[in-house]
Design a protein around this motif. Structure first.
Motif, PDB file in Angstrom:
ATOM      1  N   VAL A   1      46.937  30.921  42.852  1.00 16.02           N
ATOM      2  CA  VAL A   1      46.341  30.514  44.124  1.00 16.02           C
ATOM      3  C   VAL A   1      44.832  30.705  44.001  1.00 16.02           C
ATOM      4  CG1 VAL A   1      48.341  30.904  45.582  1.00 16.02           C
ATOM      5  CG2 VAL A   1      46.816  32.818  45.095  1.00 16.02           C
ATOM      6  N   GLY A   2      44.076  29.761  44.558  1.00 18.92           N
ATOM      7  CA  GLY A   2      42.630  29.822  44.353  1.00 18.92           C
ATOM      8  C   GLY A   2      41.840  29.264  45.505  1.00 18.92           C
ATOM      9  N   VAL A   3      40.570  29.662  45.552  1.00 19.06           N
ATOM     10  CA  VAL A   3      39.635  29.141  46.541  1.00 19.06           C
ATOM     11  C   VAL A   3      38.354  28.723  45.838  1.00 19.06           C
ATOM     12  CG1 VAL A   3      40.552  30.453  48.486  1.00 19.06           C
ATOM     13  CG2 VAL A   3      38.803  31.493  47.033  1.00 19.06           C
TER      14      VAL A   3
ATOM     15  N   VAL B   1      37.640  36.353  48.018  1.00 20.39           N
ATOM     16  CA  VAL B   1      38.263  37.678  47.999  1.00 20.39           C
ATOM     17  C   VAL B   1      39.664  37.534  47.408  1.00 20.39           C
ATOM     18  CG1 VAL B   1      39.005  39.679  49.343  1.00 20.39           C
ATOM     19  CG2 VAL B   1      36.964  38.399  50.040  1.00 20.39           C
ATOM     20  N   LEU B   2      39.934  38.280  46.349  1.00 19.29           N
ATOM     21  CA  LEU B   2      41.239  38.255  45.685  1.00 19.29           C
ATOM     22  C   LEU B   2      41.924  39.606  45.867  1.00 19.29           C
ATOM     23  CD1 LEU B   2      40.223  36.525  42.315  1.00 19.29           C
ATOM     24  CD2 LEU B   2      40.950  35.443  44.453  1.00 19.29           C
ATOM     25  N   VAL B   3      43.223  39.563  46.173  1.00 20.38           N
ATOM     26  CA  VAL B   3      43.992  40.782  46.407  1.00 20.38           C
ATOM     27  C   VAL B   3      45.245  40.747  45.540  1.00 20.38           C
ATOM     28  CG1 VAL B   3      45.204  42.188  48.120  1.00 20.38           C
ATOM     29  CG2 VAL B   3      43.129  40.954  48.779  1.00 20.38           C
ATOM     30  N   VAL B   4      45.563  41.895  44.924  1.00 18.25           N
ATOM     31  CA  VAL B   4      46.708  41.992  44.028  1.00 18.25           C
ATOM     32  C   VAL B   4      47.577  43.189  44.398  1.00 18.25           C
ATOM     33  CG1 VAL B   4      47.411  42.449  41.635  1.00 18.25           C
ATOM     34  CG2 VAL B   4      45.502  40.914  42.101  1.00 18.25           C
ATOM     35  N   ASP B   5      48.889  42.963  44.421  1.00 15.55           N
ATOM     36  CA  ASP B   5      49.869  44.036  44.554  1.00 15.55           C
ATOM     37  C   ASP B   5      50.694  44.051  43.273  1.00 15.55           C
ATOM     38  OD1 ASP B   5      52.022  45.707  45.037  1.00 15.55           O
ATOM     39  OD2 ASP B   5      52.474  44.889  47.019  1.00 15.55           O
ATOM     40  N   ARG B   6      50.368  44.969  42.373  1.00 16.86           N
ATOM     41  CA  ARG B   6      51.059  45.028  41.089  1.00 16.86           C
ATOM     42  C   ARG B   6      52.509  45.485  41.237  1.00 16.86           C
ATOM     43  NH1 ARG B   6      47.307  44.865  36.773  1.00 16.86           N
ATOM     44  NH2 ARG B   6      45.138  45.129  37.465  1.00 16.86           N
ATOM     45  N   GLU B   7      52.788  46.291  42.239  1.00 14.06           N
ATOM     46  CA  GLU B   7      54.143  46.818  42.426  1.00 14.06           C
ATOM     47  C   GLU B   7      55.103  45.721  42.891  1.00 14.06           C
ATOM     48  OE1 GLU B   7      55.123  49.881  41.588  1.00 14.06           O
ATOM     49  OE2 GLU B   7      53.072  50.167  40.841  1.00 14.06           O
ATOM     50  N   LYS B   8      54.703  44.961  43.894  1.00 14.26           N
ATOM     51  CA  LYS B   8      55.558  43.894  44.427  1.00 14.26           C
ATOM     52  C   LYS B   8      55.312  42.560  43.727  1.00 14.26           C
ATOM     53  CE  LYS B   8      57.399  46.480  47.610  1.00 14.26           C
ATOM     54  NZ  LYS B   8      58.834  46.854  47.572  1.00 14.26           N
ATOM     55  N   ARG B   9      54.349  42.535  42.815  1.00 18.96           N
ATOM     56  CA  ARG B   9      53.997  41.309  42.081  1.00 18.96           C
ATOM     57  C   ARG B   9      53.685  40.175  43.056  1.00 18.96           C
ATOM     58  NH1 ARG B   9      54.950  40.751  36.832  1.00 18.96           N
ATOM     59  NH2 ARG B   9      55.824  38.633  37.006  1.00 18.96           N
ATOM     60  N   ALA B  10      52.715  40.438  43.890  1.00 19.94           N
ATOM     61  CA  ALA B  10      52.268  39.456  44.875  1.00 19.94           C
ATOM     62  C   ALA B  10      50.742  39.433  44.883  1.00 19.94           C
ATOM     63  CB  ALA B  10      52.795  39.807  46.259  1.00 19.94           C
ATOM     64  N   VAL B  11      50.174  38.286  45.262  1.00 17.08           N
ATOM     65  CA  VAL B  11      48.722  38.122  45.221  1.00 17.08           C
ATOM     66  C   VAL B  11      48.246  37.312  46.418  1.00 17.08           C
ATOM     67  CG1 VAL B  11      48.624  38.236  42.694  1.00 17.08           C
ATOM     68  CG2 VAL B  11      48.903  36.016  43.821  1.00 17.08           C
ATOM     69  N   GLY B  12      46.932  37.399  46.677  1.00 20.68           N
ATOM     70  CA  GLY B  12      46.328  36.595  47.719  1.00 20.68           C
ATOM     71  C   GLY B  12      44.924  36.174  47.335  1.00 20.68           C
ATOM     72  N   ALA B  13      44.520  34.991  47.785  1.00 17.95           N
ATOM     73  CA  ALA B  13      43.163  34.489  47.575  1.00 17.95           C
ATOM     74  C   ALA B  13      42.631  33.988  48.910  1.00 17.95           C
ATOM     75  CB  ALA B  13      43.152  33.355  46.549  1.00 17.95           C
ATOM     76  N   PHE B  14      41.408  34.405  49.254  1.00 19.09           N
ATOM     77  CA  PHE B  14      40.864  34.094  50.571  1.00 19.09           C
ATOM     78  C   PHE B  14      39.420  33.602  50.462  1.00 19.09           C
ATOM     79  CE2 PHE B  14      43.740  37.740  50.658  1.00 19.09           C
ATOM     80  CZ  PHE B  14      44.807  37.168  51.350  1.00 19.09           C
ATOM     81  N   HIS B  15      39.116  32.581  51.238  1.00 21.18           N
ATOM     82  CA  HIS B  15      37.784  31.990  51.305  1.00 21.18           C
ATOM     83  C   HIS B  15      37.130  32.483  52.591  1.00 21.18           C
ATOM     84  CE1 HIS B  15      35.396  28.509  53.043  1.00 21.18           C
ATOM     85  NE2 HIS B  15      34.727  28.737  51.929  1.00 21.18           N
TER      86      HIS B  15
ATOM     87  N   ARG C   1      43.817  39.618  58.011  1.00 24.61           N
ATOM     88  CA  ARG C   1      45.023  38.834  58.312  1.00 24.61           C
ATOM     89  C   ARG C   1      45.852  38.620  57.047  1.00 24.61           C
ATOM     90  NH1 ARG C   1      47.531  35.271  61.623  1.00 24.61           N
ATOM     91  NH2 ARG C   1      48.239  33.285  60.761  1.00 24.61           N
ATOM     92  N   GLY C   2      45.186  38.295  55.953  1.00 24.37           N
ATOM     93  CA  GLY C   2      45.891  38.064  54.706  1.00 24.37           C
ATOM     94  C   GLY C   2      46.609  39.295  54.192  1.00 24.37           C
ATOM     95  N   VAL C   3      45.957  40.447  54.259  1.00 22.99           N
ATOM     96  CA  VAL C   3      46.593  41.697  53.838  1.00 22.99           C
ATOM     97  C   VAL C   3      47.808  41.996  54.708  1.00 22.99           C
ATOM     98  CG1 VAL C   3      46.297  44.198  53.688  1.00 22.99           C
ATOM     99  CG2 VAL C   3      44.519  42.677  52.793  1.00 22.99           C
TER     100      VAL C   3
END
Length: 232
Positions: free
Chosen positions: A72-74, A82-96, A109-111
């Protein structure tokens, strides 16, 4: 543009042998707090979230996913990625996060959506605030100052006043604004990285702008791509 994205993905993936390469999912950015969840059933891996020429189907300014093989990208040229990573749940987020997205609290909101959708715990999250226009160069109007001051208790701390100029100017620190949102969301201070390089004035070894900048290049600029994903 489509060829540039294909080259980018080849560079990110490296030599995969017979394995399938990553798929990039973006959004048609509208300076909002809209965050989309990319699920396996959405068909991202089959190219259903972009048009034939590689343009995004979804409209908004943020994406979260836990689908392996999806990046996922912006795109930015002064706004904050802003990039967010959860290594435990293997989930990620990308925000503009331009000033409108920041004042709308898109990162918080994304978190919150990652916590709801994937069971992420804030203590497991890591975040990066990427290159964007810095407080050294980002002058804004009184209406922007008012929006931040009314929305955030710390809003006034995000501004500095220009000194020694014919007309007084206000400069906004979007890096700190988004760092504070990550902190407010519960992400640990030691798990937040702020790159801290200004897209409008940071130059490379030969004196040219290191990043694309809408302001630095007077409105004629490409876009930087910030992506994050789950390894397939």
């Amino acid at each position: 543009m489509a060829e540039n994205r294909r080259n980018f993905l080849r560079y990110v993936d490296g030599d995969l042998g017979d394995k399938r390469g990553s798929v990039l999912v973006g959004v048609r950015q509208i300076h909002s707090d809209v965050v989309h969840i990319v699920r396996e059933a959405d068909g991202a891996l089959d190219g259903k979230l972009q048009t034939a020429d590689g343009r995004a189907v979804l409209e908004g300014d943020g994406l979260i996913t836990n689908v392996p093989g999806v990046l996922v990208g912006v795109g930015t040229a002064d706004c904050v990625p802003v990039l967010v990573v959860d290594r435990e749940k293997r989930a990620v987020g990308a925000f503009h996060a331009g000033w409108r997205g920041t004042v709308a609290q898109i990162v918080e909101r994304g978190v919150a959506m990652m916590m709801t959708e994937y069971g992420s715990r804030v203590e497991d999250l890591e975040a990066a605030v990427g290159p964007s226009i810095g407080a050294c160069c980002y002058s804004v109007g009184r209406e922007v100052h008012r929006e931040f001051r009314e929305r955030f208790a710390y809003g006034e701390e995000l501004f500095r006043v220009g000194v020694g100029e014919e007309e007084e100017k206000l400069y906004l620190d979007l890096w700190e604004a988004n760092r504070r949102q990550l902190l407010e969301a519960g992400v640990g201070e030691d798990r937040i990285t702020v790159v801290g390089e200004c897209s409008a004035c940071k130059v490379d070894a030969v004196g040219e702008l290191k990043y694309f900048s809408h302001r630095g290049e007077k409105g004629v600029a490409g876009r930087m791509l910030s992506v994050v994903g789950v390894v397939g």
